[in-house]
Design an enzyme around this catalytic site. Sequence first.
Site, PDB file in Angstrom:
ATOM      1  N   SER A  63       0.813  -1.215   0.000  1.00 27.00           N
ATOM      2  CA  SER A  63       0.000   0.000   0.000  1.00 27.00           C
ATOM      3  C   SER A  63       0.849   1.268   0.000  1.00 27.00           C
ATOM      4  CB  SER A  63      -0.949  -0.011   1.202  1.00 27.00           C
ATOM      5  OG  SER A  63      -1.941  -0.991   1.019  1.00 27.00           O
ATOM      6  N   GLU A  65       3.527   1.790  -1.512  1.00 29.01           N
ATOM      7  CA  GLU A  65       4.021   2.010  -2.876  1.00 29.01           C
ATOM      8  C   GLU A  65       2.933   2.508  -3.827  1.00 29.01           C
ATOM      9  OE1 GLU A  65       6.713  -0.175  -0.537  1.00 29.01           O
ATOM     10  OE2 GLU A  65       4.698  -0.860  -1.068  1.00 29.01           O
ATOM     11  N   ASN A  87      -4.810  -2.536   1.049  1.00 29.90           N
ATOM     12  CA  ASN A  87      -5.391  -3.081   2.274  1.00 29.90           C
ATOM     13  C   ASN A  87      -4.331  -3.129   3.352  1.00 29.90           C
ATOM     14  OD1 ASN A  87      -6.238  -6.300   3.507  1.00 29.90           O
ATOM     15  ND2 ASN A  87      -7.372  -4.465   3.965  1.00 29.90           N
ATOM     16  N   GLU A  92       0.132  -5.713  15.709  1.00 26.24           N
ATOM     17  CA  GLU A  92       0.534  -5.457  17.094  1.00 26.24           C
ATOM     18  C   GLU A  92       1.523  -4.301  17.229  1.00 26.24           C
ATOM     19  OE1 GLU A  92       1.947  -9.107  18.770  1.00 26.24           O
ATOM     20  OE2 GLU A  92       0.078 -10.152  18.361  1.00 26.24           O
ATOM     21  N   THR A  93       1.923  -3.697  16.113  1.00 28.88           N
ATOM     22  CA  THR A  93       2.911  -2.622  16.166  1.00 28.88           C
ATOM     23  C   THR A  93       2.337  -1.333  15.581  1.00 28.88           C
ATOM     24  OG1 THR A  93       3.850  -3.044  13.980  1.00 28.88           O
ATOM     25  CG2 THR A  93       4.732  -4.354  15.813  1.00 28.88           C
ATOM     26  N   HIS A  95       3.296   0.037  12.946  1.00 30.95           N
ATOM     27  CA  HIS A  95       3.455   0.004  11.493  1.00 30.95           C
ATOM     28  C   HIS A  95       2.152   0.382  10.790  1.00 30.95           C
ATOM     29  CE1 HIS A  95       3.894  -2.060   7.516  1.00 30.95           C
ATOM     30  NE2 HIS A  95       5.052  -1.442   7.584  1.00 30.95           N
ATOM     31  N   PHE A 120      -9.080   7.166  -3.314  1.00 33.51           N
ATOM     32  CA  PHE A 120      -8.532   6.405  -2.189  1.00 33.51           C
ATOM     33  C   PHE A 120      -9.407   5.166  -1.964  1.00 33.51           C
ATOM     34  CE2 PHE A 120      -8.074   5.459   2.343  1.00 33.51           C
ATOM     35  CZ  PHE A 120      -6.723   5.580   2.548  1.00 33.51           C
TER      36      PHE A 120
END
Length: 159
Positions: A63, A65, A87, A92-93, A95, A120
């Site tokens: 995503s 990119e 998507n 858990e981070t 990111h 979008f």
Amino acid sequence: MATTDLSAYDKESLPNVKGFRFGIVTSEWNPEITENLTLGAIDTLLDNGVAEEDIITWKVPGSFELIYGCKKMLESRNVDAIIAIGNVIQGETKHFDFVCDGVTQGIKDLNIKYDTPVIFCVLTDNNKQQSIDRSGGKLGNKGIECAVAAIKMAELNKR
């Protein structure tokens, strides 16, 4: 949370876009989701009179990119609108937050810099089931909704 079918729209209310060219840039990450979104977008464009040869599809790794892929398409192809399909699913981070924020701001920046609308179509869900529900599941297909937006924005740009 969406509670209606994202795929419902009034075809008769859409402008005639025969002869318009559309680009679709799709992330390869979570392909079971992004491929369904892409198919929904393509089917909707075709159903509304866009010729198959007037739909240009490119793939990018993820995503994040999408921004570069859409930029390159804006600069190298004569399209009337682009749909950016991706998507990102919460993990858990942090990111998730960085990717979602970056993609959102990047696509916004493309809409400011270029005179071609970039739509979008990036699902940013808490879990995979939410993504499934929005890519052809019980809530319809967001790709269809974004193709309708692309049709409307392409026509608005031609006015």
